[in-house]
Design a protein around this motif. Sequence first.
Motif, PDB file in Angstrom:
ATOM      1  N   ARG A 373       4.319  -9.007 -18.531  1.00  0.00           N
ATOM      2  CA  ARG A 373       3.299 -10.044 -18.492  1.00  0.00           C
ATOM      3  C   ARG A 373       2.779 -10.284 -19.884  1.00  0.00           C
ATOM      4  O   ARG A 373       2.380  -9.346 -20.581  1.00  0.00           O
ATOM      5  CB  ARG A 373       2.141  -9.612 -17.583  1.00  0.00           C
ATOM      6  N   PRO A 376      -2.892 -11.950 -21.799  1.00  0.00           N
ATOM      7  CA  PRO A 376      -3.780 -13.032 -21.372  1.00  0.00           C
ATOM      8  C   PRO A 376      -4.725 -13.441 -22.494  1.00  0.00           C
ATOM      9  O   PRO A 376      -5.003 -12.676 -23.401  1.00  0.00           O
ATOM     10  CB  PRO A 376      -4.561 -12.413 -20.208  1.00  0.00           C
ATOM     11  N   ASP A 677       4.784 -16.438 -13.585  1.00  0.00           N
ATOM     12  CA  ASP A 677       3.610 -15.998 -14.335  1.00  0.00           C
ATOM     13  C   ASP A 677       2.598 -17.116 -14.564  1.00  0.00           C
ATOM     14  O   ASP A 677       1.395 -16.906 -14.419  1.00  0.00           O
ATOM     15  CB  ASP A 677       4.035 -15.412 -15.687  1.00  0.00           C
ATOM     16  N   PRO A 681       0.202 -16.362 -10.647  1.00  0.00           N
ATOM     17  CA  PRO A 681       0.091 -14.972 -11.121  1.00  0.00           C
ATOM     18  C   PRO A 681       0.020 -13.919 -10.020  1.00  0.00           C
ATOM     19  O   PRO A 681       0.600 -12.846 -10.179  1.00  0.00           O
ATOM     20  CB  PRO A 681      -1.190 -15.004 -11.968  1.00  0.00           C
ATOM     21  N   ASP A 714      -4.092  -8.563 -17.018  1.00  0.00           N
ATOM     22  CA  ASP A 714      -4.147  -9.740 -16.160  1.00  0.00           C
ATOM     23  C   ASP A 714      -4.734  -9.387 -14.801  1.00  0.00           C
ATOM     24  O   ASP A 714      -5.548 -10.123 -14.245  1.00  0.00           O
ATOM     25  CB  ASP A 714      -2.746 -10.333 -16.003  1.00  0.00           C
TER      26      ASP A 714
END
Length: 936
Positions: A373, A376, A677, A681, A714
């Motif tokens: 991931r 963020p 993603d 999410p 995230d």
Amino acid sequence: MDSPSSTEEVHEALKDNASRPYGPARSARAEQLVEQAAQTGDRPMLIHALQALITAYEYDGSSDRMLVPFARVLKMWDERPEDFDEYSAHSLHWHFKWVSAGLIWQPNVPLATIGRWLDEMERRYRLAGHNSQAVHACRHYVAVHVGDTAVAATHFDRWITAERDDMADCEACERHNRGDWLTTQGQDEEAVRIWQAVTDGHLTCAEEPHRVLARTLLPLLRLGRAEEARANHLRGYRMVRGNPALRASVAEHLEFAALTGNEARALEILAEHAGWLTLAAGEPVRYRLFFLEAVVVLLRRLVALGQGDLEVPTPRADRPTTTVAALLPAVEAEVDGIVATFDERNGTAAVSGRSSTRRAQEPLLAELPLGLRGTPGGAVPVIKKTEPEPEAPDDADALIAEATRLAEAHDPRAAEVWERVAASGADLPPPVRARIAESRVMAKAVADPAGTVEDFRTVAREFALAGDAGRDAVNRARAGLGALIDGDEPPPGTDPATVLAEVTALPEATDAVLWTVRFCHVQALFLDWLRGPEARNPDSPAKAGLDRLLATLLAAAADRPYEKGSVLHISAQLTLSAGDPEPAPDLLAGAAEAFVAAGVPHRAAESLQLLAEVTMRGGDPAAAEAHLDRALTVGGDRLDAESRGRLAALRAEIYVMLGGRDTEAVSTALSAAHLLDDVDPPVAARARMVAVFAFRRTGRPAEAVALLESMLPDVDRRGDEHEIVHVRQVYGECLADIGEFRTAAEELIAAARMTADRREHASLVHAAANALDGAGMSDDAGRTFERAAEVWREVGDRDAEVRAIRGHAWTLVQREEPDWPGALEMLEAAAVPDSGYEYFETLRQAAHLVLNWPPDERPEKLAARAVDLADAAADGFFGLDEPGSATQSMFTAAMLEERLGRSGDARTRLTALLGRHTAAGREDLADSVADFLERL
């Protein structure tokens, strides 16, 4: 920190520094201790201090600095070798090898000097009784460096055929270096084979498998073994991250990401190590060269993608960032300058040639989903791949006609054509401008229907001004439905029921308008039923009304396949929500066929996806996989990335259920996460957790840890309490799996503090106690086990409480001053007689505790009592049909009897046990008893 003055204080300070992690602080302290050791006049101590400094330099990435202290030690050896004990004499010759191999990376040292140094190394090794194996290795490295392939091959052969002695590198490091040579000779397959014992963990050292995992990345890609390369990246990067001594390995991970379509991942790695772009004092030139070459690979790739204006992190200028286009020539120039110094010294272009080849690499894969991931919050820029420009339209009218046709056919490609209309530059009439706005809001509503209420109202007003009352009504109904989805009252004029009544009375309303508003009304009624006072009640009047309405719509849609498919699909959702899954498969299969007939394969794929999910939940994963195959076949190239991601996420779950397909599950789940993603999410996170499960089940927890670390920020940002706690629990368990017990305990305790569920809290505290125990923190573990037992008692789980008490008891005997009586007392107090497994396990552990009790401290007759405990445990386990646990109890009893001098009784007991297992056909247990008898 006070400076040590006496010999004893310096000695203790050296021991203390040796326990610190390698890095600048340890090296600085080692430098201080060399001077303090010299002041004591104790030459053997000074030798140890100097050698500790050499080792510190080697492992903190400052190996070029070791020559000065090594020369000082060598001089002391030549002056008085009797000052050297066996360890320091060995270290002298070992460090000779480090220094000799490192001289080639100091361009100010002439080749002739390096040659004389190697001759001296060979002479001294011979005098010390060592063979020439390590010398041939060093000569091989020099020949490779200057590009003398023939000499390099000769010394390579001598190196690998010479007998290993105590000057040979550890076998893990040797395999690393041998594999390096093989890859330069185009023998990737053989190199990977040589490295396997290291990557599998059979051969390890302080720097392995860290370096080999990085080294395998590109060879594996060249061999078409991308899955293994991805696994080695996931597992290996966290081993080398931030370690200056492993800059070259960090560079190889960065390079791997840049060459597999993971430029954003490469940028993350660069951002983490941006400080390395600035030359540090004492930084070895080879580490700098290897790192900067990889940075060039990334920057060239970004330029090729049209990302020259992208801001990247760097401490090179007054600003914390600079552009790719500005950074690339500066880094290239520095690399060129470094390699030029080597070419000048060597008289060959070998170093610059290798560097040019490396920097000129093209991607080995267009895309390899890593499953990680992204950070963020925009810490790393988003890489947007350049898409080919669409062909210029013949004229705007043709585009408008095509967009209208696709929209009326419910084809998602209509959105792209409406955008081309918008970009055409034509003077568009109000109805067309309204259609373009509607298309954009519809695309937005897919991910956020509740967030488009005002957007739909605005579009409705545009249609009203354009004189299209039907599309005005459609978009008002959509706005009302969006408000209901968000749990709000529909704004005035948007309630779907009211809009439906209005449209029904509208003479010019088309069938398409009537249908859309009716369907919004059905969806609104569905929501009311789901949330109303009789929520999900299959016998409620609201449910009956929905059934009647859907039956009416289905009859009206008999010759209109798109509408028919929509009704069948929502009917299936209704039956599933009512807890009646039996009709759903037929309804969904019918919906899929209707959508195929309507020419909207993406909607058919949606129905088939739900059908696969229903079938999987019903316990038939093989049939579910067949439905997914059909979805992909039907959808074809009409499926967008989000649809493909959802199908992949479900397929990964199916692979896990099928068993034996965990490798496929990992690959599919990571592809799903990559696709989802940015659009979904939560589903992307669920796909990663499927991969984590598959990694753990196949014994690959390090890869699971890498995935979890990437997704934690995230999940913490957008997840609910349950998801955050679950992910952190699994993360803690995986950390414990790879031996990072202390960090595991911290994560598990943090998760325990987050949850309000007392049973979950108890489970997490118990797991944290186990992790603390694994970390050797006995006092902390004991207190945590005690806390776990209290909470288990509170929730009424007696078995779990007993397990926690047993864990606490064992911590008492792992302290600096073991409390054997206290531990036994605790176990006996927990052994409340009953017929359950935990009671008999507590008896077994009490007997095992006595077995481990130091005999000179153990009270008399306690061993005989422990035999009785073990026998009682064995009888209980046999009664519960737990022959494995019974066997362990019998082994404990036999060992106790042997220590009591009753070996004959022990053998008699085990012989009887062997016969019992043999008669019952328990071959594995019988074999273990036979082996134990033989050892006894």
